[in-house]
Design a protein around this motif. Structure first.
Motif, mmCIF file in Angstrom:
data_model
loop_
_atom_site.group_PDB
_atom_site.id
_atom_site.type_symbol
_atom_site.label_atom_id
_atom_site.label_comp_id
_atom_site.label_asym_id
_atom_site.label_seq_id
_atom_site.Cartn_x
_atom_site.Cartn_y
_atom_site.Cartn_z
ATOM 1 N N ARG A 4 33.809 -18.944 51.198
ATOM 2 C CA ARG A 4 32.636 -18.480 50.225
ATOM 3 C C ARG A 4 32.087 -19.351 49.770
ATOM 4 O O ARG A 4 32.356 -19.641 47.819
ATOM 5 N N LEU A 5 30.832 -19.677 49.755
ATOM 6 C CA LEU A 5 30.510 -20.357 48.484
ATOM 7 C C LEU A 5 29.081 -19.051 47.972
ATOM 8 O O LEU A 5 28.169 -18.863 48.825
ATOM 9 N N ASN A 6 29.237 -18.274 46.541
ATOM 10 C CA ASN A 6 28.720 -17.995 45.994
ATOM 11 C C ASN A 6 28.382 -16.281 46.912
ATOM 12 O O ASN A 6 27.343 -16.131 46.883
ATOM 13 N N ASN A 38 38.486 -19.759 43.400
ATOM 14 C CA ASN A 38 38.584 -18.967 43.280
ATOM 15 C C ASN A 38 39.444 -18.327 41.795
ATOM 16 O O ASN A 38 41.313 -18.247 41.655
ATOM 17 N N ARG A 39 38.630 -18.751 41.105
ATOM 18 C CA ARG A 39 38.778 -17.184 40.372
ATOM 19 C C ARG A 39 39.289 -18.407 38.703
ATOM 20 O O ARG A 39 39.304 -17.990 37.691
ATOM 21 N N GLU A 40 39.138 -20.094 39.311
ATOM 22 C CA GLU A 40 39.788 -20.804 37.835
ATOM 23 C C GLU A 40 38.551 -21.907 38.105
ATOM 24 O O GLU A 40 37.835 -22.440 38.531
ATOM 25 N N ILE A 41 38.001 -21.967 36.524
ATOM 26 C CA ILE A 41 36.830 -22.545 35.617
ATOM 27 C C ILE A 41 37.364 -23.836 36.191
ATOM 28 O O ILE A 41 38.779 -23.605 35.735
ATOM 29 N N ILE A 42 36.511 -25.286 36.905
ATOM 30 C CA ILE A 42 37.598 -26.117 37.162
ATOM 31 C C ILE A 42 36.186 -26.762 35.926
ATOM 32 O O ILE A 42 34.887 -27.038 36.119
ATOM 33 N N ASP A 56 38.484 -20.837 49.963
ATOM 34 C CA ASP A 56 38.692 -20.805 49.268
ATOM 35 C C ASP A 56 37.295 -20.056 49.022
ATOM 36 O O ASP A 56 36.036 -20.372 49.679
ATOM 37 N N HIS A 57 37.143 -19.390 47.548
ATOM 38 C CA HIS A 57 36.078 -18.564 46.849
ATOM 39 C C HIS A 57 35.750 -19.603 45.504
ATOM 40 O O HIS A 57 36.173 -20.350 45.029
ATOM 41 N N ILE A 58 34.415 -20.542 45.858
ATOM 42 C CA ILE A 58 33.469 -21.230 45.108
ATOM 43 C C ILE A 58 32.402 -20.581 44.881
ATOM 44 O O ILE A 58 31.365 -20.337 45.181
ATOM 45 N N GLU A 59 32.331 -20.548 43.029
ATOM 46 C CA GLU A 59 31.239 -19.909 42.426
ATOM 47 C C GLU A 59 30.724 -20.933 42.357
ATOM 48 O O GLU A 59 31.304 -21.736 41.327
ATOM 49 N N ILE A 60 29.061 -21.784 41.882
ATOM 50 C CA ILE A 60 28.572 -22.401 41.475
ATOM 51 C C ILE A 60 27.420 -22.021 40.236
ATOM 52 O O ILE A 60 26.457 -21.028 41.052
ATOM 53 N N VAL A 61 27.321 -22.122 39.330
ATOM 54 C CA VAL A 61 25.852 -22.134 38.760
ATOM 55 C C VAL A 61 25.704 -22.955 38.086
ATOM 56 O O VAL A 61 26.414 -23.593 37.403
ATOM 57 N N HIS A 62 24.276 -23.230 38.002
ATOM 58 C CA HIS A 62 24.208 -24.507 37.208
ATOM 59 C C HIS A 62 22.310 -23.460 36.642
ATOM 60 O O HIS A 62 22.202 -22.099 36.982
ATOM 61 N N PHE A 63 22.296 -24.749 36.117
ATOM 62 C CA PHE A 63 21.445 -24.144 34.922
ATOM 63 C C PHE A 63 19.768 -24.710 35.031
ATOM 64 O O PHE A 63 20.055 -26.013 35.292
ATOM 65 N N VAL A 64 18.633 -23.622 34.632
ATOM 66 C CA VAL A 64 17.526 -24.651 34.982
ATOM 67 C C VAL A 64 16.293 -24.587 33.999
ATOM 68 O O VAL A 64 16.913 -23.616 32.756
ATOM 69 N N GLY A 65 16.035 -25.412 33.140
ATOM 70 C CA GLY A 65 15.506 -25.450 32.367
ATOM 71 C C GLY A 65 14.451 -25.095 32.547
ATOM 72 O O GLY A 65 13.751 -24.367 33.604
ATOM 73 N N GLY A 66 13.665 -24.533 31.101
ATOM 74 C CA GLY A 66 11.792 -23.734 31.364
ATOM 75 C C GLY A 66 12.085 -23.071 30.214
ATOM 76 O O GLY A 66 12.547 -22.951 29.512
ATOM 77 N N GLY A 67 10.664 -22.417 29.889
ATOM 78 C CA GLY A 67 10.018 -21.259 29.443
ATOM 79 C C GLY A 67 9.606 -20.146 29.299
ATOM 80 O O GLY A 67 9.086 -19.871 30.614
#
Length: 67
Positions: A4-6, A38-42, A56-67
């Motif tokens: 499960r991804l996001n 699985n609820r653990e930050i890697i 596995d349950h994977i969550e990926i949060v990526h940052f996007v720049g901008g203004g």
């Protein structure tokens, strides 16, 4: 393997074994992000060592720049 991804169920090719492989598959390896397995930050230093497992349950949060 299926994970499960996001929140979405996805099937992965057999070649994807680690979190680093997963990030490369989605072209995210050079982005600033947080990955949770699985609820653990890697820690980013562990991406190439951390194995993925079926369901596995994977969550990926990526940052996007901008203004």
């Amino acid at each position: 393997m299926s994970i499960r991804l996001n929140g979405e169920h996805i099937e992965l090719p057999d070649s994807i074994k680690t979190i680093e492989d997963l990030l490369q598959h989605f072209h995210l390896q050079n982005k600033m992000m947080i990955v949770e397995q699985n609820r653990e930050i890697i820690d980013q230093k562990a991406f190439k060592l951390k194995k993925l497992n079926n369901d596995d349950h994977i969550e990926i949060v990526h940052f996007v720049g901008g203004g």
